[in-house]
Design a protein around this motif. Structure first.
Motif, short mmCIF file in Angstrom:
data_model
loop_
_atom_site.label_atom_id
_atom_site.label_comp_id
_atom_site.label_asym_id
_atom_site.label_seq_id
_atom_site.Cartn_x
_atom_site.Cartn_y
_atom_site.Cartn_z
N TYR A 185 0.84 -1.19 0.00
CA TYR A 185 0.00 0.00 0.00
C TYR A 185 0.88 1.25 0.00
O TYR A 185 1.95 1.28 0.62
N PHE A 186 0.42 2.27 -0.70
CA PHE A 186 1.10 3.56 -0.72
C PHE A 186 0.11 4.67 -0.38
O PHE A 186 -1.03 4.66 -0.88
N THR A 187 0.53 5.62 0.44
CA THR A 187 -0.22 6.85 0.58
C THR A 187 -0.20 7.57 -0.75
O THR A 187 0.87 7.78 -1.33
N SER A 188 -1.38 7.93 -1.27
CA SER A 188 -1.42 8.45 -2.63
C SER A 188 -2.66 9.31 -2.85
O SER A 188 -3.74 9.00 -2.33
N HIS A 202 -6.08 7.62 -4.18
CA HIS A 202 -6.77 6.65 -3.33
C HIS A 202 -8.26 6.55 -3.61
O HIS A 202 -8.90 5.55 -3.27
N THR A 243 -4.91 5.58 0.75
CA THR A 243 -3.89 4.69 0.19
C THR A 243 -4.38 4.01 -1.09
O THR A 243 -5.59 3.93 -1.35
N SER A 244 -3.43 3.52 -1.86
CA SER A 244 -3.70 2.68 -3.03
C SER A 244 -3.07 1.31 -2.81
O SER A 244 -1.97 1.21 -2.25
N ASN A 265 6.45 6.67 1.07
CA ASN A 265 4.99 6.62 1.19
C ASN A 265 4.45 5.20 1.36
O ASN A 265 3.24 5.02 1.49
N GLN A 266 5.32 4.23 1.32
CA GLN A 266 4.87 2.84 1.43
C GLN A 266 4.35 2.55 2.83
O GLN A 266 4.97 2.88 3.83
N GLN A 267 3.19 1.91 2.88
CA GLN A 267 2.55 1.56 4.15
C GLN A 267 2.59 0.05 4.33
O GLN A 267 1.82 -0.68 3.72
N TYR A 273 3.91 6.80 -5.28
CA TYR A 273 4.26 5.40 -5.07
C TYR A 273 5.76 5.28 -4.83
O TYR A 273 6.51 4.69 -5.62
#
Length: 436
Positions: free
Chosen positions: A205-208, A211, A246-247, A286-288, A282
């Motif tokens: 998942y990335f904060t984006s 989303h 997130t995406s 920003n990676q979750q 991405y």
């Protein structure tokens, strides 16, 4: 309709020991929960054993096609919760083309898809099953089947609880819904078939800012341009907006691809995402959470689906669609089919007639999916050929009519009768294809 989460059921029918039931289901994923729901609704005493505790994370793309949405509606799951993110269709990217295809307008299926993380998706389903009357035991890890020596049939399971204590659970029927590895199936001698496709998928998942995208996004080509030169990577990718900031970004590779066993899948995902537009976010910062992976067992890669008192549902029976890697819809459909067969079998007066009814389960699965999955196996072989994919992407994507047909075929979204010409072609091909 409500999806209020009741306290896990511990009630037992009067005179029934807590470790006995009419049916035991091993695994509380979409297949197990759906089967438990329909069995409990029919008045069957069903015991649902789950090795973890809810909520729990599962590796998944989190995207649901209208086929899966139909199953949620049938189970009475409310879709009003804002955490259900609706999407209008599929966006396909490849060969320099960006094409948005709305889900087909059908009477059989709703006209929208959904995104929801597996962190609580399975929990919603299990609460529906519990509300219907199923008994749920969490942190109960099934270790082996209990076999009756005289009949050589499974008559229960042994399981270990969180304290390490072993308990015997008994039932005349057991459903294996314990995922791709399905230790219960293996212990019963039901092994995977080498003549069926298999995939591997990884995601993170990335904060984006993307989303809240209202289309599921599928990438037919994965490019790495981080080294100053464009390099085509193996596999296909997806970007699904989760709606919570997130995406879900991931990729999959099929075993028909030449590099299937030689690839570092996690590194592949990093190379692809590094080459995406910077404004999408991405990036590593920003990676979750970590990159996680899972196998995709396709096209009935474990059979028989019923033998000696054991039924296989979902990933345990290799029910992932070879065309698109979708597993949840087919797991839930198989759970409903299995429940209906079991209810009918339990109503039969003799052991012989009950067994004859249970043997209908693999026949129904073959009739329902066999021909379509056979087509899917040929499709997997074709897209594993890089030259074919290059040609198909270049000349197929610019053709909207062809791509609408392809969407219906890949997502298995057709009217069973009174459909259009595309539906008739797809349904006809599925019927004439051998259900091996």
């Amino acid at each position: 309709m409500s999806q209020t989460a009741p306290t896990p059921s511990t009630s037992v029918a009067v005179g029934t020991p807590a470790n006995e039931a009419d049916v035991i289901i091993v695994g509380a994923g979409p297949a197990g929960c759906t089967a438990a729901y329909y069995l409990a609704q029919a008045g069957v005493d069903v015991l649902l054993l789950e090795k973890t505790a809810f909520p729990r994370e599962k590796v998944c793309g989190d995207g649901l096609t209208p086929r899966a949405v139909r199953q949620l509606v049938s189970m009475g799951v409310s879709l009003e919760d804002k955490a259900w993110i609706r999407n209008r269709g599929l966006r396909i990217i490849g060969g320099g083309v960006r094409l948005e295809l709305p889900w087909p307008d059908l009477a059989e299926y709703p006209g929208f898809g959904l995104v929801r993380t597996r962190h609580d998706f399975d929990e919603i389903l299990v609460r529906q099953a519990v509300a219907a009357g199923a008994r749920l035991l969490e942190r109960t890890n099934v270790t082996e089947p209990v076999i009756d020596e005289r009949s050589n049939r499974i008559v229960g399971v042994r399981a270990r609880n969180a304290d390490g204590e072993t308990t015997h659970f008994r039932a005349p029927l057991v459903l294996a819904a314990d995922g791709n590895s399905s230790r219960l199936s293996v212990a019963m001698g039901v092994r995977k078939r080498d003549d069926r496709p298999m995939g591997v998928a990884v995601r993170t998942y990335f904060t984006s800012p993307r989303h809240d995208d209202d289309y599921l996004e599928s990438w037919l080509e994965l490019w790495d341009s981080s080294g100053g030169k464009d390099v085509l990577l193996p596999g296909y990718g997806w970007v699904f907006g989760v709606g919570d900031g997130t995406s879900n970004v991931g990729l999959g590779i099929l075993n028909s691809t030449a590099s299937f066993q030689k690839v570092d899948y996690r590194e592949l995902l990093k190379r692809w995402t590094r080459s995406m537009p910077e404004e999408w976010g991405y990036t590593e910062e920003n990676q979750q959470g970590p990159i996680r992976g899972a196998a995709l067992p396709m096209g009935f890669n474990r059979t028989p689906h019923y033998a000696r008192g054991l039924m296989l549902v979902g990933d345990a029976g290799g029910m992932v669609n070879p065309f698109n890697g979708e597993g949840i819809a087919y797991a839930m459909e198989a759970g409903q089919i299995a429940a209906d067969v079991v209810v009918q079998a339990l109503s039969r007066p003799t052991r012989q007639t009950r067994e004859r009814t249970l043997l209908r389960y693999p026949e129904i699965l073959r009739d329902t999916y066999g021909g379509y999955y056979t087509l899917g196996r040929y499709f997997v072989k074709m897209i594993g050929n890089a030259e074919f994919m290059k040609y198909a992407t270049k000349y197929g994507l610019p053709q909207p009519l062809l791509m609408r047909f392809t969407l219906k075929l890949l997502a298995n979204l057709t009217e069973p009768s009174h459909g259009d010409a595309m539906d008739r072609v797809i349904n006809g091909l599925s019927k004439i294809a051998p259900a091996a």
